[in-house]
Scaffold this motif. Sequence first.
Motif, short mmCIF file in Angstrom:
data_model
loop_
_atom_site.label_atom_id
_atom_site.label_comp_id
_atom_site.label_asym_id
_atom_site.label_seq_id
_atom_site.Cartn_x
_atom_site.Cartn_y
_atom_site.Cartn_z
N PHE A 8 0.91 -1.19 0.35
CA PHE A 8 0.05 -0.09 0.01
C PHE A 8 0.96 1.15 -0.23
N ALA A 9 1.98 1.37 0.75
CA ALA A 9 2.99 2.46 0.70
C ALA A 9 3.51 2.55 -0.45
N LYS A 10 3.87 1.45 -1.17
CA LYS A 10 4.67 1.63 -2.41
C LYS A 10 3.84 1.80 -3.75
N TYR A 11 2.73 1.29 -3.74
CA TYR A 11 1.93 1.22 -4.81
C TYR A 11 0.51 1.88 -4.95
N SER A 12 0.14 2.26 -3.29
CA SER A 12 -1.17 2.81 -3.09
C SER A 12 -2.03 1.60 -3.52
N ASN A 13 -1.71 0.31 -3.31
CA ASN A 13 -2.59 -0.74 -3.74
C ASN A 13 -2.06 -1.70 -2.73
N PRO A 14 -2.84 -2.24 -1.67
CA PRO A 14 -2.38 -3.27 -0.53
C PRO A 14 -1.84 -4.72 -1.34
N ASN A 15 -2.42 -4.81 -2.53
CA ASN A 15 -2.38 -6.40 -3.12
C ASN A 15 -1.11 -6.42 -3.90
N PRO A 16 -0.52 -7.62 -3.75
CA PRO A 16 0.75 -7.73 -4.70
C PRO A 16 0.60 -7.38 -6.01
N PRO A 17 1.67 -6.91 -6.59
CA PRO A 17 1.66 -6.29 -7.94
C PRO A 17 1.16 -7.24 -9.15
N THR A 18 1.46 -8.37 -9.20
CA THR A 18 1.25 -9.40 -9.87
C THR A 18 0.39 -10.81 -9.36
N PRO A 19 -0.31 -11.39 -10.10
CA PRO A 19 -0.85 -12.54 -9.26
C PRO A 19 0.24 -13.81 -8.84
N ASP A 20 1.45 -13.54 -9.68
CA ASP A 20 2.69 -14.68 -9.22
C ASP A 20 3.14 -14.16 -8.02
N ASP A 21 2.89 -13.08 -7.47
CA ASP A 21 3.44 -12.76 -6.07
C ASP A 21 2.58 -13.19 -4.85
N TYR A 22 1.59 -13.55 -5.10
CA TYR A 22 0.62 -14.11 -3.93
C TYR A 22 1.17 -15.41 -3.60
N ASP A 23 1.16 -15.72 -2.36
CA ASP A 23 1.93 -16.74 -1.58
C ASP A 23 0.52 -17.36 -0.60
N ALA A 24 1.27 -18.25 0.20
CA ALA A 24 0.42 -18.79 1.45
C ALA A 24 -0.09 -17.96 2.35
N TYR A 25 0.48 -16.77 2.59
CA TYR A 25 0.16 -15.72 3.44
C TYR A 25 -0.95 -14.56 2.73
N ILE A 26 -0.18 -14.18 1.59
CA ILE A 26 -0.98 -13.17 0.80
C ILE A 26 -1.83 -14.04 -0.24
N ASN A 27 -3.21 -14.28 0.17
CA ASN A 27 -3.90 -15.13 -0.80
C ASN A 27 -5.29 -14.88 -1.00
N ILE A 28 -5.43 -13.65 -0.91
CA ILE A 28 -6.65 -12.97 -0.92
C ILE A 28 -6.52 -11.23 -1.28
N GLU A 29 -7.35 -11.10 -2.42
CA GLU A 29 -7.38 -9.69 -2.97
C GLU A 29 -8.02 -8.77 -2.02
N TRP A 30 -7.28 -7.78 -1.66
CA TRP A 30 -8.05 -6.69 -0.76
C TRP A 30 -8.73 -5.80 -1.48
N LYS A 31 -10.03 -5.79 -1.75
CA LYS A 31 -10.66 -5.05 -2.59
C LYS A 31 -10.96 -3.62 -2.10
N PRO A 32 -11.01 -2.46 -2.88
CA PRO A 32 -11.16 -1.14 -2.23
C PRO A 32 -12.69 -1.01 -1.77
N TYR A 33 -12.75 -0.02 -0.89
CA TYR A 33 -13.76 0.17 -0.27
C TYR A 33 -14.68 1.43 -1.16
N THR A 34 -15.82 1.14 -1.47
CA THR A 34 -16.80 2.06 -1.98
C THR A 34 -18.19 1.99 -1.31
#
Length: 76
Positions: A8-34
């Motif tokens: 989030f600090a680097k990219y203004s988006n908490p999700n990994p930059p590419t789907p390949d960067d997801y792992d056992a701990y980061i396995n869910i997309e954090w969708k924006p609040y609207t």
Amino acid sequence: MTTYWTNFAKYSNPNPPTPDDYDAYINIEWKPYTLEEPFYMDIDKKLSLKQNLFKDRMKFWDQLYVEAAIAHSSLR
């Protein structure tokens, strides 16, 4: 969790930059609040994406705001 905050600090988006960067701990997309889709991340032993945090509480405050605005406009 640290990865989400770092992304989030680097990219203004908490999700990994590419789907390949997801792992056992980061396995869910954090969708924006609207307003239409009020998502939030439930941070527990297992991360989960949910909607409408404190829905009943927010409904109370929304209604109170409407009532106060009506009362205020009637004083003019």
